[in-house]
Write an enzyme that holds these catalytic residues in place. Structure first.
Site, mmCIF file in Angstrom:
data_model
loop_
_atom_site.group_PDB
_atom_site.id
_atom_site.type_symbol
_atom_site.label_atom_id
_atom_site.label_comp_id
_atom_site.label_asym_id
_atom_site.label_seq_id
_atom_site.Cartn_x
_atom_site.Cartn_y
_atom_site.Cartn_z
ATOM 1 N N ASP A 69 11.831 5.016 -3.803
ATOM 2 C CA ASP A 69 11.801 4.033 -2.616
ATOM 3 C C ASP A 69 13.574 3.696 -3.196
ATOM 4 O OD1 ASP A 69 10.402 4.626 -0.846
ATOM 5 O OD2 ASP A 69 8.858 3.039 -1.644
ATOM 6 N N GLN A 78 3.475 1.721 -0.653
ATOM 7 C CA GLN A 78 4.085 1.449 1.238
ATOM 8 C C GLN A 78 4.015 0.071 1.258
ATOM 9 O OE1 GLN A 78 5.125 4.057 2.908
ATOM 10 N NE2 GLN A 78 5.427 2.291 4.274
ATOM 11 N N LYS A 108 4.799 11.587 4.404
ATOM 12 C CA LYS A 108 5.089 11.662 3.360
ATOM 13 C C LYS A 108 3.575 12.252 3.195
ATOM 14 C CE LYS A 108 7.277 7.233 3.361
ATOM 15 N NZ LYS A 108 7.133 5.129 2.498
HETATM 16 N N1 GUN Z 1 7.438 0.335 4.571
HETATM 17 C C1 GUN Z 1 9.132 0.851 5.477
HETATM 18 N N2 GUN Z 1 9.970 1.883 4.955
HETATM 19 C C2 GUN Z 1 8.791 1.651 3.833
HETATM 20 C C3 GUN Z 1 9.937 2.830 2.800
HETATM 21 O O1 GUN Z 1 11.003 3.834 2.742
HETATM 22 N N3 GUN Z 1 9.305 2.873 1.575
HETATM 23 C C4 GUN Z 1 7.940 1.818 1.476
HETATM 24 N N4 GUN Z 1 7.602 2.091 -0.015
HETATM 25 N N5 GUN Z 1 7.880 1.514 2.676
HETATM 26 C C5 GUN Z 1 8.045 1.026 3.793
#
Ligand code: GUN
Length: 291
Positions: free
Chosen positions: A120, A97, A53
């Site tokens: 998100d 995350q 990311k």
């Molecule tokens: N863990 C697995 N997928 C995601 C996601 O799309 N965003 C976040 N913040 N954590 C995750």
């Protein structure tokens, strides 16, 4: 043999467009989109996702601020950081995350994020907004999957869509988005009776269960469009190392489906591209830019 839906290429095109938009936001509006990325602990998969990311942000000229907290961080400490980020006008997006360590309530953390900074799309008010068709921040994986489906099929109206998986992150928001496109939507899950028969009704089949090669070729209606959301690490005996596979048995399914996303190179790159999309949208929204 079906068409391979190239999510990587679509994501690259979307990111190229966003990079141009970021240049003009900086030049013309003195607006520099910025996301804060919070990682708690040392989970290797989470660290890999966060790294990907941050790298995409760099490519697009989006500022990223990484906060890597110790695995023993308390919920209060994390909530204090989120409060700081909520109140920082230079931060437009906040991503924590998941999963977070056991001592921290993930829902409490997500719901502490300012919904307008919730890139998100996991905040309960963004989930509610999506459910009633007043979309604000939309979760990245379902949004990216929808973009691929619309690119492949155009108008989705009237199609039978089956979403396998009922998570808050993928299954439920995916179903809401498909319903908004006037699909006839079924959410299937581990308790669904005769899952193969339910899947065989699908013109659009979205697999989001987190089980390697769960969806079999004979569950797929000939010509259906298959979106494989799974990212599973399995040990490959022949290669002698781990590799990524989806929730669909790709090789066999590709003989039946009309079009299918591969893993890797399908939905995964779209998730990150849509995070960039949401971050730019959040920055513009907070700056009062409507175009
Ligand atoms: N863990 C697995 N997928 C995601 C996601 O799309 N965003 C976040 N913040 N954590 C995750």
């Amino acid at each position: 043999m079906s068409k391979r839906i190239d999510g990587k290429a679509f994501a690259d095109r979307l990111c190229a467009t966003l990079a141009e938009e970021v240049v003009s936001l900086k030049q013309d509006k003195q607006l520099s989109p910025c996301i804060a990325v919070v990682l708690v602990g040392e989970d290797p998969a989470s660290a890999t996702y966060v790294g990907a990311k941050v790298k995409r942000c760099e490519q697009l000229g989006i500022d990223s601020r990484s906060h890597h907290l110790d695995v023993s961080t308390s919920e209060e400490e994390l909530l204090n950081l989120i409060d700081e980020l909520n109140n920082d006008p230079e931060v437009h997006g906040i991503l924590v995350q998941l999963p977070v360590p056991k001592q921290i309530n993930g829902d409490a953390v997500i719901n502490a994020i300012n919904p307008d900074k919730d890139v998100d799309g996991f905040h309960i008010s963004n989930a509610g907004a999506l459910a009633v068709g007043q979309n604000n921040m939309v979760p990245c994986t379902p949004l990216g999957s929808l973009m691929l489906l619309q690119d492949e099929l155009g108008d989705l109206s009237g199609l039978n869509a089956v979403v396998v998986g009922r998570s808050n992150i993928v299954g439920k928001p995916m179903a809401a988005l498909l319903l908004q496109q006037s699909c006839t939507v079924t959410i299937a899950h581990s308790r669904t009776k005769d899952l193969p028969a339910v899947c065989r009704e699908a013109d659009i089949l979205v697999a989001a269960v987190g089980i390697p090669h769960f969806v079999q070729a004979d569950w797929i209606k000939p010509g259906a469009t298959v979106i494989d959301v799974g990212i599973n690490r399995i040990f490959d005996e022949e290669l002698g190392k781990n590799r990524l596979v989806g929730d669909v048995d790709y090789t066999a399914a590709a003989e039946v489906a009309g079009a299918i996303t591969p893993v890797p190179g399908g939905v995964g790159p779209m998730t990150i591209a849509c995070l960039m999309y949401n971050t730019v949208a959040a920055a513009k929204n907070q700056a009062g830019i409507t175009s």
